[in-house]
Enzyme design. Structure first.
Site, mmCIF file in Angstrom:
data_model
loop_
_atom_site.group_PDB
_atom_site.id
_atom_site.type_symbol
_atom_site.label_atom_id
_atom_site.label_comp_id
_atom_site.label_asym_id
_atom_site.label_seq_id
_atom_site.Cartn_x
_atom_site.Cartn_y
_atom_site.Cartn_z
ATOM 1 C CD GLU A 1 44.020 37.068 46.756
ATOM 2 O OE1 GLU A 1 43.094 37.820 47.094
ATOM 3 O OE2 GLU A 1 44.371 36.909 45.574
ATOM 4 C CB CYS B 1 40.355 37.248 45.729
ATOM 5 S SG CYS B 1 40.306 38.972 46.266
ATOM 6 C CE LYS C 1 42.677 36.653 42.066
ATOM 7 N NZ LYS C 1 43.282 37.750 42.873
HETATM 8 O O1 LIG Z 1 48.282 41.590 46.207
HETATM 9 C C1 LIG Z 1 48.288 41.084 47.329
HETATM 10 O O2 LIG Z 1 49.173 41.288 48.148
HETATM 11 C C2 LIG Z 1 47.155 40.186 47.712
HETATM 12 N N1 LIG Z 1 46.300 39.925 46.607
HETATM 13 C C3 LIG Z 1 45.253 40.643 46.400
HETATM 14 O O3 LIG Z 1 44.989 41.543 47.160
HETATM 15 C C4 LIG Z 1 44.355 40.357 45.226
HETATM 16 C C5 LIG Z 1 45.074 40.711 43.974
HETATM 17 S S1 LIG Z 1 45.686 42.374 43.942
HETATM 18 N N2 LIG Z 1 43.172 41.112 45.456
HETATM 19 C C6 LIG Z 1 42.053 40.962 44.809
HETATM 20 O O4 LIG Z 1 41.885 40.106 43.934
HETATM 21 C C7 LIG Z 1 40.996 41.946 45.261
HETATM 22 C C8 LIG Z 1 39.672 41.832 44.551
HETATM 23 C C9 LIG Z 1 38.785 42.937 44.958
HETATM 24 O O5 LIG Z 1 39.029 43.677 45.875
HETATM 25 C C10 LIG Z 1 37.540 43.147 44.197
HETATM 26 O O6 LIG Z 1 37.171 42.310 43.341
HETATM 27 O O7 LIG Z 1 36.888 44.149 44.468
#
Ligand SMILES: O=C(O)CNC(=O)[C@H](CS)NC(=O)CCC(=O)C(=O)O
Length: 284
Positions: free
Chosen positions: A40, A157, A115
């Site tokens: 990601e 993710c 997503k």
């Molecule tokens: O924002 C960014 O720079 C990169 N993208 C992410 O890190 C994404 C969205 S904030 N992360 C997740 O979906 C974590 C899920 C997770 O950690 C869980 O389900 O526990």
């Protein structure tokens, strides 16, 4: 037929991330992978300008899409391009989606998954407030596509926490499922291993879980533990953190045998809605 998962420690410098990704994809191709999954936000992590980056790519002026095309073609490799921000095709100025593209070995985009589940979560740690929907809108459909290593379902993710999506991908014929990720250190330590193995076991699919693993701008830490899980739930490869290109091979005969001996699809009694629910209506 082997495939690869790529682990990265992306920073906020796009050019540097693309160099890092190129090195790792070269390793994967040299080791014989036909398809590789990037994590990601492989091209930029820790920035807040997703809307601008997405519009730039949609206008054809961005750095990432031409790089993907060129890299896939140079290495003759199918690439699941982790995620990058992109507006919907029919609204080039719209809010970006966290988009996972499937690129074939000629450099053509053959599928696009946006997503579905956005990470708007308060993690119980000091810096743990995430509001992905401030910067992204969610997608609205399931995506499966045929690749040289089998029929692939695309996820990202936080989707890993929603098993109905995976069940629907299995019913749409998925044999492998990609899950490019950037799990937080805290939630990853608690849940990552169980989630990726459970999704593989219940769908009887290979789970290609390519993660960010290390320290990013602003001190943010991701959990890593990039892995490939087979349809029996065995972990074929894993790397805790840092850069890596990890390969495994699909055993289609064994997968078919698992599905035949334990026909969970036929035994199913409860059915989720076939389509994701429509976007929430804004209420005051
Ligand atoms: O924002 C960014 O720079 C990169 N993208 C992410 O890190 C994404 C969205 S904030 N992360 C997740 O979906 C974590 C899920 C997770 O950690 C869980 O389900 O526990």
């Amino acid at each position: 037929m082997s495939f690869a998962v790529i682990q990265m420690v992306s920073q906020d410098d796009i050019a540097a991330n693309l160099l890092q990704a190129r090195r790792l994809l070269e390793q994967a191709a040299a080791a014989g992978a036909r398809l590789a999954v990037l994590p990601e936000n492989f091209s930029a992590l820790g920035r807040r300008d997703a809307a601008d980056l997405g519009r730039l790519e949609a206008s054809g002026e961005g750095p990432v899409l031409p790089w993907l095309k060129r890299t896939a073609r140079d290495l003759r490799l199918w690439i699941v391009a982790g995620t990058l921000p992109l507006p919907p095709d029919d609204q080039p100025r719209g809010k970006p989606r966290a988009c996972s593209l499937l690129i074939d070995e000629q450099g053509e985009t053959v599928a696009r998954y946006d997503k579905l589940h956005l990470f708007d979560v308060d993690v119980s740690d000091s810096r743990g407030r995430y509001r992905e929907s401030d910067d992204y809108a969610h997608g609205e459909q399931l995506v499966v596509a045929d690749t040289p290593v089998g029929r692939l379902g695309l996820t990202v993710c936080y989707d890993l926490r929603f098993p109905e999506l995976y069940g629907a991908l299995r019913e749409a014929g998925a044999e492998l499922i990609s899950a490019p990720s950037a799990f937080t250190r805290v939630t990853g330590a608690a849940h990552w291993d169980v989630l990726i193995r459970a999704r593989a076991i219940e769908t009887q699919c290979y789970l290609l879980a390519a993660a960010q693993g290390g320290v990013h701008p602003g001190g943010r830490e991701t959990y890593g533990h990039t892995a490939i899980i087979d349809p029996w739930g065995r972990k074929l490869v894993e790397r805790a953190d840092g850069e890596a290109a990890l390969l495994a091979e699909r055993d289609g005969v064994e997968q078919a045998s698992i599905r035949e001996r334990m026909p969970v699809v036929r035994h199913k009694r409860f059915f989720a809605a076939a389509e994701p629910r429509q976007p929430d209506v804004e209420t005051l």
